[in-house]
Design a protein around this motif. Structure first.
Motif, mmCIF file in Angstrom:
data_model
loop_
_atom_site.group_PDB
_atom_site.id
_atom_site.type_symbol
_atom_site.label_atom_id
_atom_site.label_comp_id
_atom_site.label_asym_id
_atom_site.label_seq_id
_atom_site.Cartn_x
_atom_site.Cartn_y
_atom_site.Cartn_z
ATOM 1 N N VAL A 34 -9.744 7.704 -1.658
ATOM 2 C CA VAL A 34 -9.381 9.095 -1.384
ATOM 3 C C VAL A 34 -9.889 9.461 0.015
ATOM 4 C CG1 VAL A 34 -9.589 11.501 -2.141
ATOM 5 C CG2 VAL A 34 -9.495 9.655 -3.842
ATOM 6 N N PRO A 35 -9.026 9.341 1.051
ATOM 7 C CA PRO A 35 -9.446 9.684 2.406
ATOM 8 C C PRO A 35 -9.406 11.183 2.692
ATOM 9 C CG PRO A 35 -7.222 8.833 2.452
ATOM 10 C CD PRO A 35 -7.690 8.724 1.034
ATOM 11 N N VAL A 36 -8.633 11.929 1.877
ATOM 12 C CA VAL A 36 -8.495 13.379 2.072
ATOM 13 C C VAL A 36 -8.589 14.062 0.713
ATOM 14 C CG1 VAL A 36 -6.954 15.231 2.847
ATOM 15 C CG2 VAL A 36 -7.018 13.062 4.100
ATOM 16 N N THR A 65 0.860 -1.185 0.000
ATOM 17 C CA THR A 65 0.000 0.000 0.000
ATOM 18 C C THR A 65 0.890 1.227 0.000
ATOM 19 O OG1 THR A 65 -0.137 0.139 2.413
ATOM 20 C CG2 THR A 65 -1.829 -1.150 1.299
ATOM 21 N N TYR A 66 0.382 2.280 -0.603
ATOM 22 C CA TYR A 66 1.110 3.544 -0.558
ATOM 23 C C TYR A 66 0.129 4.695 -0.713
ATOM 24 C CZ TYR A 66 0.797 3.507 -5.679
ATOM 25 O OH TYR A 66 0.332 3.463 -6.972
ATOM 26 N N ASP A 94 -17.380 12.897 0.454
ATOM 27 C CA ASP A 94 -18.799 13.054 0.118
ATOM 28 C C ASP A 94 -19.277 11.969 -0.848
ATOM 29 O OD1 ASP A 94 -19.077 15.303 1.737
ATOM 30 O OD2 ASP A 94 -18.559 16.672 0.102
ATOM 31 N N ASN A 95 -18.378 11.385 -1.598
ATOM 32 C CA ASN A 95 -18.668 10.269 -2.503
ATOM 33 C C ASN A 95 -17.606 9.204 -2.229
ATOM 34 O OD1 ASN A 95 -19.820 8.752 -4.602
ATOM 35 N ND2 ASN A 95 -18.390 9.610 -6.082
ATOM 36 N N TYR A 96 -17.658 8.653 -1.018
ATOM 37 C CA TYR A 96 -16.586 7.793 -0.518
ATOM 38 C C TYR A 96 -16.742 6.382 -1.083
ATOM 39 C CZ TYR A 96 -13.059 6.081 2.712
ATOM 40 O OH TYR A 96 -11.934 5.525 3.254
ATOM 41 N N GLN A 97 -15.848 6.043 -2.002
ATOM 42 C CA GLN A 97 -15.863 4.757 -2.681
ATOM 43 C C GLN A 97 -14.434 4.284 -2.904
ATOM 44 O OE1 GLN A 97 -18.967 4.279 -5.834
ATOM 45 N NE2 GLN A 97 -18.794 6.502 -5.930
ATOM 46 N N ARG A 98 -14.310 2.989 -3.193
ATOM 47 C CA ARG A 98 -13.035 2.431 -3.623
ATOM 48 C C ARG A 98 -13.143 2.146 -5.107
ATOM 49 N NH1 ARG A 98 -12.970 -1.726 -0.605
ATOM 50 N NH2 ARG A 98 -13.842 -3.141 -2.132
ATOM 51 N N LEU A 99 -12.148 2.585 -5.854
ATOM 52 C CA LEU A 99 -12.083 2.363 -7.292
ATOM 53 C C LEU A 99 -11.087 1.237 -7.547
ATOM 54 C CD1 LEU A 99 -12.697 3.172 -10.246
ATOM 55 C CD2 LEU A 99 -10.898 4.910 -10.016
ATOM 56 N N LEU A 105 -4.313 10.109 -1.991
ATOM 57 C CA LEU A 105 -4.807 8.875 -2.579
ATOM 58 C C LEU A 105 -4.129 7.702 -1.884
ATOM 59 C CD1 LEU A 105 -5.930 7.125 -5.033
ATOM 60 C CD2 LEU A 105 -3.781 7.675 -6.140
ATOM 61 N N LEU A 106 -4.900 6.685 -1.533
ATOM 62 C CA LEU A 106 -4.367 5.428 -1.019
ATOM 63 C C LEU A 106 -4.534 4.382 -2.105
ATOM 64 C CD1 LEU A 106 -3.484 3.303 1.144
ATOM 65 C CD2 LEU A 106 -5.909 3.193 1.811
#
Length: 135
Positions: free
Chosen positions: A61-63, A36-37, A86-91, A110-111
């Motif tokens: 995107v946590p921030v 992870t980075y 506001d649109n918290y998703q994993r891509l 970005l994580l």
């Protein structure tokens, strides 16, 4: 787009702060763990185009707020999504797609939960002007 998954993520908000879920090994899109980075991108700056041949990306995107554009060079289709709290998703992006992204807020983090460890020989990068997209 086949090979791209958007997964809504859970946020637990409290008066002292929030817990932002990212990924569990039981989640759809989990394709193993390599590393992870975090990556930052400045407001209105664009990073890309990059295509992985083996790595599955899991982007969170946590921030901040970021726009992601995925290009399938086999059928010339684009897919785009904006992700933020506001649109918290994993891509999740399977290997073989071109990716570029830009920061939309002053601070954007970005994580990536990558399926394999970074190996520069398994990816390809090209200049932004090589794939025409109206940012």
């Amino acid at each position: 787009m086949d090979g791209v998954i958007l997964t809504p993520l859970k946020q637990i908000r409290t008066s002292k702060g929030s817990v932002l879920h990212a990924m569990k090994k039981s989640d759809i899109g989990f394709d193993g763990f390599g590393e992870t980075y975090f990556s930052t991108v400045n407001k209105n700056d664009i990073k890309g185009w990059k295509k992985h041949t083996e790595m599955t990306l899991n982007l969170v995107v946590p921030v901040g707020k970021m726009e992601f554009v995925i290009y399938n060079d086999k059928n010339h289709n684009f897919f785009n999504v904006t992700i933020s709290q506001d649109n918290y998703q994993r891509l999740t992006i399977s290997p073989g797609f071109w990716l570029a992204f830009r920061g939309l807020d002053e601070k954007n983090i970005l994580l990536n939960i990558a399926s394999i460890e970074h190996d520069p020989s398994e990816s390809e990068s090209i200049d932004l002007d090589k794939i025409i997209y109206d940012w």
